[in-house]
Scaffold this motif. Structure first.
Motif: not given
Length: 410
Positions: A77-106
């Motif tokens: 179960p831990q391995a499966r959960l790790n895969a889910i968590l990594r995928a969710a974090e990747r989605c979150a990173a994509i959303v954040s990166a998408f928004l960052d196209q409009s503001r360039y300061g850190p």
């Protein structure tokens, strides 16, 4: 020269026609640029709304997966959960990166390993390299080197360079090769990321122009001419620079240079220690999304805090009138009384709580919200979030106000 009859000479007519054509071409170029700007503006507005709506469910997915990960110990179960968590974090990173196209300061500042930036970018681009039959070579001369800034933004820079390289090599003969290298310079004050390909390369006279907005060497509809301009702005906002050169393979080489991070391990260990040693506080969570409010309540209770929930700004005002809260964590976008109005009412009725207020919001892009957060200086956390970030936010408020543990109801 005009002839005696007043007619235009052939040479003058040709020159006048050429000038007219150039003027028309320039007018058309400006019209297309304006059209692109307007289209990007509309897309940006739509993206802000969509991203805000995505951030709430993503917060639930990421945080619940993380909480479940902490509870499970069985290997499968831990391995499966790790895969889910990594995928969710990747989605979150994509959303954040998408928004960052409009503001360039850190967007946020933290210490992190430079290798993390490369790995995150490759998570999103490895399949593209396989499709283009590109072999990948990764060289980390100093694997432990760190930088300070926003890892998602810098990962977006590397991702853009990798995708550009894959596109540039698609018409090149095999073997196609991409080399990504990281290193610390000789004076140990600058870290470098280089992305080198075996494509056709970039003409010397274009190596500066490619970083200009709307300039592109791709075919019509092949690109907006904004990717490298955004990369330049992100890198500059982190105190670095980006440049284009010729690679050893005869293609293009992009070099990103950033200030080296200092004492990253000590800072990270200190932050983790501070977060884990926070005493118990009485916290009010204000959010109209019941799933988010319940999630925040669970995270804070697991950290040893006492938590109450208010579903609106109006309800929150009634709560703070009756209970001595150490801290208040509020959403920004709520029906009726939003976060900004709630802040104003606290300033009038409970000014002692203003320094103990923080916002957790999925809308940091809209001008009104961004302007308010900047003017007020109130600490804030962007959705989606990790449980650790929530407890660190409380620790930050505690350090700021140096409050004693739990108070009592009036």
């Amino acid at each position: 020269m005009p002839c005696a009859s007043g007619a235009c000479s052939p040479r003058a007519c040709v020159r006048e026609l050429s000038e007219r054509q150039r003027a028309q071409a320039e007018l058309e170029r400006q019209r297309q640029t304006l059209h692109r700007s307007e289209r990007l503006s509309v897309l940006g507005t739509l993206a802000a709304g969509i991203s805000h709506e995505l951030r709430n469910p993503l917060s639930v997915v990421v945080s619940q997966a993380k909480l479940l990960e902490d509870e499970l110990s069985a290997e499968r179960p831990q391995a499966r959960l790790n895969a889910i968590l990594r995928a969710a974090e990747r989605c979150a990173a994509i959303v954040s990166a998408f928004l960052d196209q409009s503001r360039y300061g850190p967007r946020k500042t933290e210490h992190f390993a430079l290798t993390q930036v490369v790995e995150s970018a490759l998570d999103l681009s490895t399949h593209v390299l396989r499709e283009h039959d590109v072999s990948l070579i990764i060289e980390h001369a100093h694997p432990d080197v760190t930088v300070k800034g926003d890892p998602h933004q810098l990962s977006q820079v590397v991702l853009n360079l990798v995708l550009n390289a894959a596109t540039a090599m698609q018409d090149s003969a095999a073997p196609r090769q991409l080399v990504i290298s990281t290193r610390l310079n000789d004076t140990q004050d600058t870290v470098e990321i280089s992305v080198a390909d075996s494509g056709p390369g970039i003409a010397p006279e274009l190596r500066e122009r490619i970083f200009e907005r709307f300039f592109t060497t791709k075919a019509v509809d092949g690109g907006t001419g904004l990717g490298l301009a955004i990369c330049r702005d992100i890198v500059a906002a982190h105190g670095g620079r980006i440049s284009a050169h010729a690679s050893a393979q005869g293609g293009a080489l992009f070099l990103v240079q950033l200030p080296a991070g200092r004492h990253a391990q000590r800072v990270a260990a200190s932050a983790e220690s501070d977060a884990s040693s926070v005493p118990s506080y009485r916290v009010l969570v204000v959010d109209d999304e019941s799933e988010i409010a319940s999630l925040l309540c669970e995270i804070l209770e697991l950290a040893g805090h006492e938590v109450d929930i208010a579903a609106s700004g109006e309800s929150a005002l009634r709560c703070v009138a009756e209970v001595d809260y150490h801290f208040v964590l509020s959403d920004m976008r709520m029906p009726g009384m939003d976060g900004a109005m709630f802040y104003e009412m606290l300033c009038e009725q409970h000014p002692e709580l203003v320094t103990r207020l923080a916002f957790i919001t999925g809308d940091t892009l809209s001008p009104n919200v961004a302007g308010f957060l900047k003017r007020s200086g109130i600490p804030h956390l962007a959705k989606p979030f990790h449980p650790r970030q929530v407890t660190e936010l409380v620790a930050q408020l505690a350090e700021k106000t140096r409050h004693a543990p739990v108070g009592r109801s009036r």
